[in-house]
Design an enzyme around this catalytic site. Sequence first.
Site, PDB file in Angstrom:
ATOM      1  N   ILE A  71      73.962  -3.461 -31.732  1.00  0.00           N
ATOM      2  CA  ILE A  71      73.766  -3.762 -30.320  1.00  0.00           C
ATOM      3  C   ILE A  71      75.172  -3.817 -29.725  1.00  0.00           C
ATOM      4  O   ILE A  71      75.979  -4.664 -30.105  1.00  0.00           O
ATOM      5  CB  ILE A  71      73.030  -5.095 -30.106  1.00  0.00           C
ATOM      6  CG1 ILE A  71      71.637  -5.037 -30.745  1.00  0.00           C
ATOM      7  CG2 ILE A  71      72.949  -5.418 -28.612  1.00  0.00           C
ATOM      8  CD1 ILE A  71      70.877  -6.347 -30.685  1.00  0.00           C
ATOM      9  N   HIS A 119      85.483  -3.657 -29.775  1.00  0.00           N
ATOM     10  CA  HIS A 119      84.511  -3.678 -28.682  1.00  0.00           C
ATOM     11  C   HIS A 119      83.315  -4.450 -29.242  1.00  0.00           C
ATOM     12  O   HIS A 119      82.773  -4.068 -30.278  1.00  0.00           O
ATOM     13  CB  HIS A 119      84.126  -2.240 -28.322  1.00  0.00           C
ATOM     14  CG  HIS A 119      83.193  -2.115 -27.161  1.00  0.00           C
ATOM     15  ND1 HIS A 119      83.518  -1.370 -26.053  1.00  0.00           N
ATOM     16  CD2 HIS A 119      81.951  -2.608 -26.939  1.00  0.00           C
ATOM     17  CE1 HIS A 119      82.499  -1.401 -25.200  1.00  0.00           C
ATOM     18  NE2 HIS A 119      81.541  -2.156 -25.727  1.00  0.00           N
ATOM     19  N   LEU A 120      82.920  -5.521 -28.569  1.00  0.00           N
ATOM     20  CA  LEU A 120      81.887  -6.411 -29.099  1.00  0.00           C
ATOM     21  C   LEU A 120      80.612  -5.651 -29.471  1.00  0.00           C
ATOM     22  O   LEU A 120      80.063  -4.897 -28.668  1.00  0.00           O
ATOM     23  CB  LEU A 120      81.558  -7.498 -28.068  1.00  0.00           C
ATOM     24  CG  LEU A 120      80.725  -8.685 -28.547  1.00  0.00           C
ATOM     25  CD1 LEU A 120      79.266  -8.452 -28.646  1.00  0.00           C
ATOM     26  CD2 LEU A 120      81.329  -9.397 -29.708  1.00  0.00           C
ATOM     27  N   HIS A 121      80.174  -5.837 -30.702  1.00  0.00           N
ATOM     28  CA  HIS A 121      78.896  -5.285 -31.161  1.00  0.00           C
ATOM     29  C   HIS A 121      78.313  -6.199 -32.225  1.00  0.00           C
ATOM     30  O   HIS A 121      79.026  -6.800 -33.007  1.00  0.00           O
ATOM     31  CB  HIS A 121      79.036  -3.843 -31.650  1.00  0.00           C
ATOM     32  CG  HIS A 121      80.039  -3.636 -32.737  1.00  0.00           C
ATOM     33  ND1 HIS A 121      81.402  -3.674 -32.522  1.00  0.00           N
ATOM     34  CD2 HIS A 121      79.884  -3.382 -34.054  1.00  0.00           C
ATOM     35  CE1 HIS A 121      82.036  -3.449 -33.662  1.00  0.00           C
ATOM     36  NE2 HIS A 121      81.127  -3.276 -34.611  1.00  0.00           N
ATOM     37  N   LEU A 122      77.000  -6.300 -32.206  1.00  0.00           N
ATOM     38  CA  LEU A 122      76.246  -7.122 -33.135  1.00  0.00           C
ATOM     39  C   LEU A 122      75.505  -6.205 -34.096  1.00  0.00           C
ATOM     40  O   LEU A 122      74.759  -5.323 -33.664  1.00  0.00           O
ATOM     41  CB  LEU A 122      75.255  -8.005 -32.369  1.00  0.00           C
ATOM     42  CG  LEU A 122      74.228  -8.794 -33.167  1.00  0.00           C
ATOM     43  CD1 LEU A 122      74.897  -9.840 -34.039  1.00  0.00           C
ATOM     44  CD2 LEU A 122      73.219  -9.450 -32.234  1.00  0.00           C
TER      45      LEU A 122
END
Length: 148
Positions: A40, A97-100
């Site tokens: 995500i 880069h923020l990702h889950l």
Amino acid sequence: MDCVFCAIAAGRLPTHLLYEDEHFLVLLDIYPLRPAHVLIVAREHAPRLSDLSVDTRERLLACADKIGKALQWAGYGRHGINLLINDGPAANQHVPHLHLHLIPRERGDLVGLLWRAFTRFLPFGRDRLQARLEREAEQLKNALKLES
């Protein structure tokens, strides 16, 4: 060039896009640890969780819940799903880069998971993996349509 996730969000790089809304893109990890390993990705460029806008940060777990239910409906992670954020370089964050990560798990898969973690960036088997990712993408897109 900007970061890989910004390029994907702008349509400049191909991906196996499963879902998108105003805050997130949901795609298959191209170096998966397990089948149906999903990312995500925040649409806004935020290297760390603390850099993400409050509104987007508050919506992240709701999106993860939706995607997790679709994964389970499609037969992945029925026994559990790891939710993982590598927040910063020392935490093994490869793309700033923020990702889950949502990593579907099965009982007894630890040895295979560890082996895949060790070998995931090696180039062998990429054609077979690409075909698997295409199958998983179609399966998960259908699950998300039914889940909505």
